[in-house]
Design a protein around this motif. Structure first.
Motif, mmCIF file in Angstrom:
data_model
loop_
_atom_site.group_PDB
_atom_site.id
_atom_site.type_symbol
_atom_site.label_atom_id
_atom_site.label_comp_id
_atom_site.label_asym_id
_atom_site.label_seq_id
_atom_site.Cartn_x
_atom_site.Cartn_y
_atom_site.Cartn_z
ATOM 1 N N LEU A 248 10.757 13.715 0.033
ATOM 2 C CA LEU A 248 9.561 12.929 -0.045
ATOM 3 C C LEU A 248 8.378 12.875 -1.462
ATOM 4 C CD1 LEU A 248 8.479 15.552 3.256
ATOM 5 C CD2 LEU A 248 9.202 12.903 3.008
ATOM 6 N N ARG A 249 8.833 13.678 -1.773
ATOM 7 C CA ARG A 249 8.747 13.499 -3.587
ATOM 8 C C ARG A 249 9.424 12.622 -4.413
ATOM 9 N NH1 ARG A 249 8.703 19.306 -3.859
ATOM 10 N NH2 ARG A 249 10.746 19.090 -4.628
ATOM 11 N N GLY A 250 10.026 11.878 -4.051
ATOM 12 C CA GLY A 250 10.588 10.974 -4.526
ATOM 13 C C GLY A 250 9.612 9.991 -5.179
ATOM 14 N N THR A 251 10.853 8.445 -5.640
ATOM 15 C CA THR A 251 9.256 7.526 -6.516
ATOM 16 C C THR A 251 9.191 6.680 -5.404
ATOM 17 O OG1 THR A 251 11.716 6.069 -7.179
ATOM 18 C CG2 THR A 251 10.323 8.068 -8.920
ATOM 19 N N LEU A 252 10.264 7.065 -4.084
ATOM 20 C CA LEU A 252 10.507 5.608 -2.835
ATOM 21 C C LEU A 252 9.939 6.851 -1.922
ATOM 22 C CD1 LEU A 252 10.467 3.207 -1.675
ATOM 23 C CD2 LEU A 252 13.847 3.994 -1.014
ATOM 24 N N THR A 253 8.754 6.091 -1.622
ATOM 25 C CA THR A 253 7.899 7.006 -0.489
ATOM 26 C C THR A 253 7.999 6.631 1.031
ATOM 27 O OG1 THR A 253 6.488 5.527 -0.615
ATOM 28 C CG2 THR A 253 6.148 7.726 -2.022
ATOM 29 N N ASP A 254 8.853 4.794 1.668
ATOM 30 C CA ASP A 254 8.697 4.624 1.948
ATOM 31 C C ASP A 254 10.426 5.308 2.574
ATOM 32 O OD1 ASP A 254 8.943 2.955 4.323
ATOM 33 O OD2 ASP A 254 9.228 1.286 3.619
ATOM 34 N N VAL A 255 10.219 6.102 3.255
ATOM 35 C CA VAL A 255 12.173 6.837 3.850
ATOM 36 C C VAL A 255 10.947 8.188 4.736
ATOM 37 C CG1 VAL A 255 12.198 7.035 1.256
ATOM 38 C CG2 VAL A 255 10.539 9.021 1.998
ATOM 39 N N ALA A 256 12.470 8.553 5.530
ATOM 40 C CA ALA A 256 12.203 9.386 6.519
ATOM 41 C C ALA A 256 13.368 10.394 6.238
ATOM 42 C CB ALA A 256 12.365 8.302 7.994
ATOM 43 N N VAL A 257 13.320 11.382 7.346
ATOM 44 C CA VAL A 257 14.608 12.537 6.823
ATOM 45 C C VAL A 257 14.719 12.409 8.150
ATOM 46 C CG1 VAL A 257 14.803 14.604 5.404
ATOM 47 C CG2 VAL A 257 13.436 12.849 4.419
ATOM 48 N N GLU B 253 1.344 -1.278 0.020
ATOM 49 C CA GLU B 253 -0.295 -0.135 0.262
ATOM 50 C C GLU B 253 1.199 1.159 -0.421
ATOM 51 O OE1 GLU B 253 -3.073 -0.198 -0.410
ATOM 52 O OE2 GLU B 253 -3.209 -2.206 -0.317
ATOM 53 N N PRO B 254 0.993 1.646 -1.017
ATOM 54 C CA PRO B 254 2.294 3.075 -1.184
ATOM 55 C C PRO B 254 1.520 4.351 -0.424
ATOM 56 C CG PRO B 254 0.995 2.837 -3.040
ATOM 57 C CD PRO B 254 0.116 2.022 -2.203
ATOM 58 N N GLY B 255 0.525 4.057 0.194
ATOM 59 C CA GLY B 255 -0.015 5.753 0.649
ATOM 60 C C GLY B 255 0.181 5.438 2.415
ATOM 61 N N ARG B 256 0.967 4.195 3.021
ATOM 62 C CA ARG B 256 1.169 3.713 4.579
ATOM 63 C C ARG B 256 1.949 4.368 4.658
ATOM 64 N NH1 ARG B 256 -1.389 -0.984 6.001
ATOM 65 N NH2 ARG B 256 -3.542 -1.601 5.260
#
Length: 528
Positions: A323-332, A291-294
């Motif tokens: 945060l706009r990248g193709t990999l959304t499962d990230v933290a900064v 689920e990409p939105g999770r």
């Protein structure tokens, strides 16, 4: 055999190939390390009695072993039988939790041994079981040793029968080998050369009999008590991110009293609960994060920017780019002098504190953005970390494509050469953690990673294009071989029960291993 004393350098094991370690033969060495066997238990007094009887007949010196049974609210409460190891005690699991992980933490808290052994309360182990596992722990301090098990339908046995059979080395008298059921991990261990060729060996470390050194256990802070099912796999995953090596030992044989649980609706429900826990805590299981939105508890990649001296506009642009990248499962993680904002001071426009205040106001409510004075030594339990200048945030697809390349090539560090000069790094957490453990004073950790996992340099442009959409089957091009570092070993085929490096299940058309010739029947514990 050389014992680890803190003077000799630790062996530099590549991936999970523990071949540099040579364990001494059973009975041919002198153990020196104390050990605590922790047994979480809920009910099942008779099975526990049999487990303790087998423990009383071990070849590992009794004066070096303590046994801690953690009673997890059994009704009636558990008691110690007459036939047990001399140094055995029962402690009650404290209020505020339940389950095997909660009980294990209670036992660990009072354990005194340098080695900690987790053992289920329904296991009959061979007399060499502890010795077989603990001999590896005398070689180095970052191995996790795994015992074997087979399942047996429970039959009437007395503690005296178990003790006598285990002590004689002939517990085959207790079980009919033709009726024993192998565990699902045995074939995986055999096929992957004792896990030496495994990409994710933590996945077979399922808990019934596992040992490790106390320092490694303390580093990962024990079991996650919020995980009431699948806690062993989650625990093993964190050990992997701490740089651990997983060693199964075929000499550590055991029988689990009772056959595997039936599948059925109940079994499927338990699997759903396990997968829900693991989806949030084991990012390498990409098959569980569809689920990409999770937003997940443990992200896949941590991006670190040092924002010291940077203006608000540059910092915001860098965070937004990630945060706009193709990999959304990230933290900064933004590192810098955030303490400038403490104490209720006024922040004059044009000062560094004012810019930091603007950034914190912009992202302070976004759970994906973190603020720290400095980055932690490793990203654990996050499996990857990207570190770059705040003025050179990654292109939209760089993280996704860079991680994919690292997984395919099994490298531990990717050094990205930036177009404007300088470099960024994408590191695998398990490689960075192992390097910290093994590096000598003043040694560059990257040099250690080159030995244990591999390092590659690449231009940022290699990863800047967006991933191409999947081709239609009729027009699919022949797959290209993955780029391999010079020291990489040939890829090993995966079976259906072994996840790939990305965490995806193996493909159904992967070649299946050929069955071995049927060995002559013999007792489970009989020496060859």
């Amino acid at each position: 055999m050389a014992h680890l004393t803190g003077v000799e350098p630790r062996p530099r094991i590549r991936h999970n190939d523990y071949s540099p370690l040579t364990p001494p033969p059973i009975g041919g060495w002198t153990p020196t390390l104390g050990a605590s066997v922790v047994i979480p238990a809920h009910g099942g007094q008779h099975r526990l009695d049999l487990t303790l009887a087998a423990l009383a007949a071990q070849t590992y010196p009794a004066h070096l072993v303590e046994v801690i049974v953690v009673d997890d609210r059994s009704d009636p409460p558990l008691r110690l039988p007459d036939l047990r190891p001399e140094n055995t005690r029962i402690v009650a699991a404290p209020d505020g939790g339940w389950g095997a992980g909660h009980a294990m933490n209670a036992g660990i808290a009072v354990a005194e041994g340098e080695i900690v052994q987790r053992l289920d309360a329904d296991m009959v182990i061979s007399r060499e079981h502890l010795e077989a596992l603990f001999r590896w722990q005398h070689l180095t301090d970052y191995v996790v040793t795994i015992g074997g098990k087979k399942f047996a339908e429970e039959r009437p046995l007395t503690p005296g029968q178990v003790y006598d059979a285990v002590r004689r080395g002939s517990p085959e008298d207790l079980f009919d080998p033709s009726e024993l059921v192998s565990s699902s991990t045995e074939e995986t261990i055999r096929r992957l050369d004792g896990l030496r060729a495994s990409k994710n060996p933590y996945q077979v470390c399922t808990g019934p009999t596992v040992s490790l050194r106390r320092a490694l256990l303390d580093e990962v802070r024990g079991f996650d008590t919020d995980v009431v099912r699948g806690q062993d796999t989650e625990f093993a995953y964190r050990l992997a991110q701490a740089g651990a090596v997983f060693v199964p030992d075929a000499e550590a044989r055991a029988v689990h009293l009772g056959l595997p649980a039936q599948r059925g609706e109940h079994g499927r429900s338990i699997v759903r609960l396990v997968e829900t826990h693991l989806a949030h805590r084991v990012p390498l299981r990409r098959d569980l994060r569809k689920e990409p939105g999770r937003r997940w508890l443990v992200p896949y990649v941590e991006v670190v920017f040092d924002v010291t001296g940077a203006g608000e506009g540059r910092i915001v642009a860098a965070v937004d780019a990630v945060l706009r990248g193709t990999l959304t499962d990230v933290a900064v993680t933004l590192t810098g002098p955030w303490s400038l904002l403490d104490g209720g001071r006024r922040w004059a426009p044009g000062t560094e504190a004012f810019d930091l205040a603007l950034v914190r106001a912009a992202f302070g409510h976004d759970a994906r953005v973190r603020f720290a004075e400095r980055a932690a030594p490793t990203a654990a339990p996050v499996p990857f970390r990207y570190t770059a200048p705040v003025g050179a945030p990654p292109a939209p697809a760089l993280l996704e494509r860079g991680v994919k390349a690292m997984l395919e090539e099994r490298i531990g560090l990717l050094v990205v050469e930036l177009p404007e000069g300088g470099t960024a790094t994408l590191e695998r957490t398990e490689a960075a953690a192992r390097a910290r453990r093994l590096a000598r004073p003043g040694e560059d950790p990257a040099d250690v990673i080159a030995q244990t996992h591999g390092v590659r340099h690449a231009a940022a442009g290699e990863f800047e294009k967006s991933p191409a959409p999947a081709a239609k089957p009729a027009a699919a091009a022949a797959p290209q071989p993955a780029r391999q570092p010079a020291t990489a070993k040939p890829a090993t085929e995966k079976s259906a029960n072994e996840k790939s490096a990305t965490g995806e299940p193996a493909t159904a058309h992967a070649p299946q291993p050929q069955p071995e010739a049927s060995p002559r029947r013999r007792g489970l514990f009989r020496r060859s």
